[in-house]
Design an enzyme around this catalytic site. Structure first.
Site, mmCIF file in Angstrom:
data_model
loop_
_atom_site.group_PDB
_atom_site.id
_atom_site.type_symbol
_atom_site.label_atom_id
_atom_site.label_comp_id
_atom_site.label_asym_id
_atom_site.label_seq_id
_atom_site.Cartn_x
_atom_site.Cartn_y
_atom_site.Cartn_z
ATOM 1 N N ASP A 1 41.403 -14.150 8.335
ATOM 2 C CA ASP A 1 40.835 -13.005 9.042
ATOM 3 C C ASP A 1 41.024 -11.714 8.258
ATOM 4 O OD1 ASP A 1 39.865 -11.702 11.597
ATOM 5 O OD2 ASP A 1 41.773 -10.678 11.305
ATOM 6 N N GLU B 1 37.024 -14.777 5.927
ATOM 7 C CA GLU B 1 36.276 -13.927 6.853
ATOM 8 C C GLU B 1 36.094 -12.575 6.166
ATOM 9 O OE1 GLU B 1 35.560 -11.000 10.145
ATOM 10 O OE2 GLU B 1 37.510 -11.171 9.223
HETATM 11 C C1 GLC Z 1 38.077 -9.787 12.204
HETATM 12 C C2 GLC Z 1 37.778 -10.334 13.577
HETATM 13 C C3 GLC Z 1 37.585 -9.198 14.534
HETATM 14 C C4 GLC Z 1 38.819 -8.344 14.544
HETATM 15 C C5 GLC Z 1 39.229 -7.920 13.135
HETATM 16 C C6 GLC Z 1 40.607 -7.359 13.093
HETATM 17 O O1 GLC Z 1 37.033 -9.073 11.687
HETATM 18 O O2 GLC Z 1 36.667 -11.160 13.519
HETATM 19 O O3 GLC Z 1 37.278 -9.658 15.810
HETATM 20 O O4 GLC Z 1 38.584 -7.198 15.318
HETATM 21 O O5 GLC Z 1 39.231 -9.017 12.242
HETATM 22 O O6 GLC Z 1 41.567 -8.374 13.165
#
Ligand code: GLC
Length: 649
Positions: free
Chosen positions: A284, A326
């Site tokens: 993430d 991500e």
């Molecule tokens: C990623 C997640 C999102 C979150 C962010 C901070 O982008 O998909 O939902 O707000 O990380 O952790």
């Protein structure tokens, strides 16, 4: 270490293996072989980020990997073997994913296990359960503010429940995907609490500044992620008497990856989660993990070195576990997350195809494929082992990541187009069928993002009356899903979209959600609606069965293996996106008419791709054309054309 040692490892590494597995000679052999294989990856990346410390840190990491392997359950060791025997398991056309919040989908972890049949109907082989590690109390960004990486949310279950779930799903061919939040922890996490208590070791885990000098210097080039509810990137904390780096919310403290102790902590967490049977770790907010003054502090080269280190550790301890990056970043920054240059094959196997998602929506709004052709055509080629997660919606908002250069080359103004898309999908543009919401309007930059379920965004909202509007909405949704399933990555459905669930009108009613309209598109799965999924007279039934159809057709097409890169075919009608994939098993041409009229596609492209008997696998018919040599595609047609000569077996 082994009888045929190919590489001389530093003595400290050999010693770390022996110390971790003193009574297990067979395990030492296995780990020894893996370390031989992956030590160069581990060492070179460590040296790049922590010069002069690679051997010492490498030995520690090998030691913790060997320890984790020592306690790895037998069935997961078997899974390691299976994955090593089938390294392309993520790339196979039968892979389809589903993403949901466990509680919104089913209730708790054991209830999720009970929904395996439902998932199987959709062809799901990969299940991303949104954050379920213990978050902070109160608002926690949908679980992305983790207070303890080793405890499961008590309302969902325990680590034993997670272990039971992963093994029961594994037995049914479904792999569990979990988030690993790498950029920050909740300010209630033990590391942050010990920093607040003044422990230097933990103060060093964060980026804390005594005054505004450095924060202001960084702010000069830093964007804001949540300008509405969390402006700025630094938060004053009374206990540590300093400005803490908080990219997201003030209670999400960015950790300092320049401190190798942080890396060692996360390496250990990775092994822990892998030993619970988690097969894919979604890294993430990985783009944000390395900070550099004078930049936007995203996509820095060190991010890929860090990933390479963590990946090497996972390959030693638990080779069945892979990474998904991500990185929801601009098209030019995307491909390195799958590995480019010396990181090919050494970082994440999966990454979100954010650009395809944005372009799918842009094409639907405009009925024009020119910008998509430009942007998708300009994307650098991804490495053969790297696989795109293709998706139409996820739990997050849509950021209109359209590159100004691509826009200019396609004859549109990037800023105005981004603004237009946000307005269109919020229903704020004349003639728009979009029924989404504006997320995080930033008056300073003019940036607007978009929330909304797939159904709301395509105009399949209950507030839109009338059969023709419904039919058009359905056609748009099918087209977009066909693109997502036909690109040749790993398509992932966001929970509820398979039933065309609209935005949740009561999204703001839950405490902590009031200001974050992403909750509008994270509805609780409506099981009453799901019970109608076989009724093809309903919208839910139509959409569910169309997704199941896409998955079935896809699974039978070796041409859709993700290792074959999709290339945009140039010189085609502006309303048609045509894409060719050349896999050794045969070519596939995907045709997507993004308009509500009939559009031509020159048949010569089938011959050029080497096809003699083109068949549309989605519609199950031969592809024919008249004297004009054009194949005519109906409104919103989506075709996957493959070659099926009669004598083909
Ligand atoms: C990623 C997640 C999102 C979150 C962010 C901070 O982008 O998909 O939902 O707000 O990380 O952790």
């Amino acid at each position: 270490m082994t009888s045929m040692t190919l590489l001389t490892l530093p003595a400290a590494v050999e010693a770390a293996i022996v110390a971790a597995l003193p009574d297990a000679p067979d395990d030492r052999r296995t780990i020894g072989l893996r370390v031989e294989r992956w030590w160069p990856d581990l060492r070179s990346a460590l040296e790049a980020i922590y010069p002069g410390r690679a051997d010492e840190l490498g030995a520690r990491l090998v030691g913790l990997a060997a320890t984790a392997y020592g306690v790895r359950p037998e069935d997961l060791r078997d899974l390691d073997q299976r994955r090593l025997l089938e390294p392309d398991w993520l790339q196979r056309p039968e892979m389809v994913g589903y993403a949901c919040y466990a509680e919104r989908f089913a209730g708790d972890l054991s209830a999720v296990a009970g929904k395996a049949d439902y998932l199987a109907e959709l062809g799901v082989r990969y299940l991303h359960l949104m954050p379920l590690l213990l978050p902070r109390d109160g608002d926690n960004d949908g679980g992305y503010a983790v207070a303890d990486y080793r405890t499961i949310r008590p309302d969902l279950g325990t680590t034993d429940d997670l272990r039971n779930l992963t093994s029961s799903l594994q037995a049914q061919g479904i792999s569990v995907v979990l988030d690993l939040v790498l950029n920050h922890v909740a300010k209630e996490h033990e590391w942050a609490r010990r920093a607040q208590a003044g422990e230097q070791r933990y103060l060093d885990y964060f980026r804390i500044f005594p005054d505004r000098t450095e924060p202001d210097a960084f702010e000069a080039t830093l964007p804001e992620v949540f300008p509405d509810f969390a402006p700025g990137n630094f938060t004053w904390d009374h206990d540590v008497r300093g400005w803490v780096w908080t990219t997201f919310n003030e209670w999400q403290w960015d950790v300092d990856w320049a401190n190798p102790e942080v890396l060692v902590e996360y390496a250990d967490i990775i092994c822990f989660l892998a030993n619970l049977g988690v097969e894919v770790l979604r890294l993430d907010a990985i783009a944000f993990t390395w900070k550099r003054l004078g930049t936007n502090c995203q996509n820095q080269p060190e991010v890929h070195e860090l990933t390479q280190v963590l990946r090497a550790v996972a390959r030693i301890a638990c080779p069945a576990t892979v990474f998904k990056a991500e990185a929801i970043v601009g098209p030019r920054d995307l491909v390195p997350y799958l590995g480019t240059g010396r990181h090919v094959g050494r970082v994440s196997d999966l990454a979100y195809h954010n650009s395809l998602m944005v372009q799918a929506w842009s094409m639907l709004a405009t009925g024009d494929a020119r910008l998509a052709k430009q942007a998708l055509g300009a994307l650098p080629e991804s490495p053969p082992g790297g696989t795109w997660i293709t998706y139409l919606r996820c739990h997050d908002d849509i950021g209109w990541a359209i590159d100004d250069g691509d826009a200019a080359d396609a004859g549109v103004n990037g800023f105005e187009h981004r603004r237009y898309l946000a307005d269109w999908f919020a229903g704020d543009f004349p003639g728009s069928w979009g029924r989404g919401l504006v997320f995080q309007f930033n008056p300073e930059t003019g940036d607007k993002r978009t929330s909304g379920t797939a159904a709301s965004l395509v105009g399949l909202d209950p507030t839109i009356a009338g059969a023709p509007a419904r039919e058009e909405g359905l056609a748009r949704l099918f087209l977009a899903h066909a693109l997502v399933y036909g690109w040749g990555g790993l398509p992932v459905i966001w929970s509820g979209d398979e039933l065309a669930m609209p935005d949740d009108p009561a999204w703001a009613a839950e405490p902590g959600h009031e200001e974050d309209n992403r909750w509008a598109h994270r509805p609780r799965l409506d099981w009453t609606l799901a019970a109608t999924r076989d009724d093809l007279t309903t919208i839910a039934g139509k959409v569910f069965s169309s997704l199941a159809h896409l998955a079935r057709v896809r699974a039978a097409l070796p041409e859709l293996h993700a290792s074959a890169v999709a290339h945009v075919i140039p010189g085609v009608d502006d309303g048609v996106l045509a894409v060719v994939k050349r896999h050794p098993s045969g070519p596939l041409i995907g045709l997507y008419n993004v308009t509500d009229g009939w559009r031509p596609f020159p048949s010569e492209h089938f011959t050029a791709a080497g096809m003699t008997a083109p068949v549309n696998a989605l519609g199950g018919h031969m592809v024919t054309w008249g004297a004009d040599g054009q194949v005519w595609l109906g409104p919103y047609a989506a075709w996957w054309v493959v070659d099926r000569p009669a004598n083909d077996t």
